[in-house]
Design an enzyme around this catalytic site. Structure first.
Site: not given
Ligand code: HEM
Ligand SMILES: Cc1cc2nc3c(=O)[nH]c(=O)nc-3n(C[C@H](O)[C@H](O)[C@H](O)COP(=O)(O)OP(=O)(O)OC[C@H]3O[C@@H](n4cnc5c(N)ncnc54)[C@H](O)[C@@H]3O)c2cc1C
Length: 402
Positions: A95, A137
């Site tokens: 994060y 998580e």
């Molecule tokens: C407050 C911070 C964050 C927000 C607002 C956020 C938001 C999101 C959202 C909206 C999605 C798509 C969810 C869906 O498909 O239903 C997502 C997927 C994902 N997030 Fe985050 N995220 C955050 C932090 C992080 C962090 C720290 C990581 C790690 C480096 C991360 C890695 C991922 C990955 C790998 C996916 C899936 C991507 C995919 O399907 O291609 N996220 N996140």
């Protein structure tokens, strides 16, 4: 600690963010992958190329900034994202990396607006959201590990069955190498395949809905071979390389899309193409549930008979249970399809003729398939006046609003 003045400052930057659009999240990902290339092993890069993930992140950030006064209204979205994150083994320390690149993006794309006050307010707002995700998580990881047959992180499985279900879809059944039980799951949930293999450019995580009811011993997924415009990396690996006896790493079942109905609620399951996988798990589970009093309708659409997976299985369940019904649409039936009884309708799924039979005040709708299919089903059901809380859907990719 986020205070009223910080909220006001963040919200004053909303018009700027809106006008920047997804250029913001595209810039964010470009700089993050440049400075932290190890994260390419975490993200699905096809979702970056298609633009779907930058859009999902942009919408999430905007929604959060709009609702900073009352983040509780976002609880459903937060749950979905937290579930998704655990399918990529996201860790608390990541994060800080994302937060760093988000603030740097604001600074670089809007240097005039990025005053120290704005950066401080966004930093605090981000930390608040990060803490919400980190907390939820941790709970999901703990629950997956503490449940009977459960585990934390990856667990080694062996492929014990590989069955071609249609021209494009093949099922894979996995049992744990340690020979112990596996945790149960809610029909509709998915497992994640975690793969590093010489045929892949980098490490990949992919989610696959469990396609059978829980049995405590093994998990079955059913995967479509993705051929266009280029062969999909993991689906090709599974179809062409993984053989019975081979081992693979799986993450525990997860996901916020699952069957959750009372015995007396009629259920309509709708799927397009490979979107049938979570529906099958639900349908099989409902077929096994004793004491159900309400009907279940399974509506499926696909291209033609060659692409119609599990036709016999579904027909068999319906033949044995007066409460189970199925209707099938072939978009373009083949000459060979005309003779058999595997479909009733031609063209795209039109629900109008079934309205009187399937729609009631208590009916719960679950649907999954390609985006245009989902949008069409959503439109048709909304036109009938079905309330949002009775519409449940899953997208096989980054979330989008229908
Ligand atoms: C407050 C911070 C964050 C927000 C607002 C956020 C938001 C999101 C959202 C909206 C999605 C798509 C969810 C869906 O498909 O239903 C997502 C997927 C994902 N997030 Fe985050 N995220 C955050 C932090 C992080 C962090 C720290 C990581 C790690 C480096 C991360 C890695 C991922 C990955 C790998 C996916 C899936 C991507 C995919 O399907 O291609 N996220 N996140
Ligand atoms: C919750 C959930 C449940 C799912 N359940 C299932 C399921 O039950 N069954 C199932 O089959 N799938 C399911 N999926 C989809 C699955 O996770 C994978 O996304 C799918 O198998 C494709 O992965 P891949 O690695 O084969 O393709 P990827 O390599 O990720 O490619 C995806 C698509 O992008 C295209 N592409 C790749 N690179 C490029 C490029 N450079 N330019 C243009 N196009 C490109 C490919 O041709 C392909 O069509 C689910 C997804 C989610 C999120």
């Amino acid at each position: 600690m986020l205070q009223a003045r910080h909220i006001e400052t963040v919200q004053s930057t909303l018009p700027l963010l809106e006008s920047a659009g997804t250029a913001l999240t595209e810039h964010f990902y470009a700089r993050m992958f440049r400075d932290n290339p190890e994260l390419k092993d975490v993200f699905n890069l096809a979702h970056q190329k298609s633009g779907a993930q930058p859009v999902a992140l942009f919408n999430a950030i905007l929604a959060y900034a709009r609702h900073l006064n009352n983040p509780a209204v976002l609880s459903q979205a937060i749950e979905r994202i937290a579930q998704k994150h655990t399918g990529f083994l996201i860790r608390p320390e990541q994060y800080a990396i994302v937060g760093h690149h988000l603030l740097a993006t604001i600074r670089e794309l809007a240097p005039d607006a990025a005053t120290p006050e704005v950066l401080e307010a966004w930093g605090l707002a981000y930390q608040q959201l990060a803490q919400i995700f980190i907390g939820r998580e941790a709970e999901i990881y703990d629950q997956a590990a503490d449940t009977a047959g459960g585990w934390r992180g990856t667990r080694r499985f062996r492929l014990i069955g590989k069955t071609q279900e249609s021209e494009l879809i093949t099922s894979f059944e996995f049992a744990p190498v340690d020979g112990k039980a596996v945790s149960t799951f809610k029909p509709g949930q998915y497992i994640t395949v975690s793969i590093s293999h010489p045929s892949l450019e980098q490490h990949e995580f992919r989610q696959y809905s469990l396609s059978d009811a829980p049995n405590g011993r093994s998990y079955r997924i059913s995967v479509k071979r993705e051929d266009t415009p280029v062969p999909g990396q993991v689906s090709s690996y599974l179809h062409t390389q993984l053989q019975v006896g081979d081992e693979i790493d799986l993450l525990p079942p997860a996901g916020d899309f699952f069957l959750n109905v009372e015995h007396e609620a009629p259920v309509v399951l709708l799927s397009g193409g490979v979107g049938l996988t979570p529906m099958l798990s639900m349908f099989n589970n409902l077929a096994q549930t004793t004491g159900r009093q309400a009907p279940v309708y399974y509506l499926h659409g696909c291209e033609n008979g060659r692409q119609h997976a599990f036709a016999e299985h579904v027909a068999g369940l319906c033949a044995n249970d007066a409460l189970l019904h199925s209707f099938t649409w072939y978009q373009a039936p083949l000459a060979t399809d005309i003779a058999d009884q595997d479909y009733q309708n031609t063209g795209l799924m039109d629900l109008a003729p079934l309205r009187a039979a399937i729609n009631g005040d208590k009916t719960e709708y679950y649907f999954c398939g390609p985006l245009p299919f989902m949008q069409s089903i959503h439109r048709q059901l909304k036109a009938w006046g079905v309330a949002d809380n009775r519409l449940h859907y899953e997208l096989f990719g980054p979330h989008q609003s229908l």
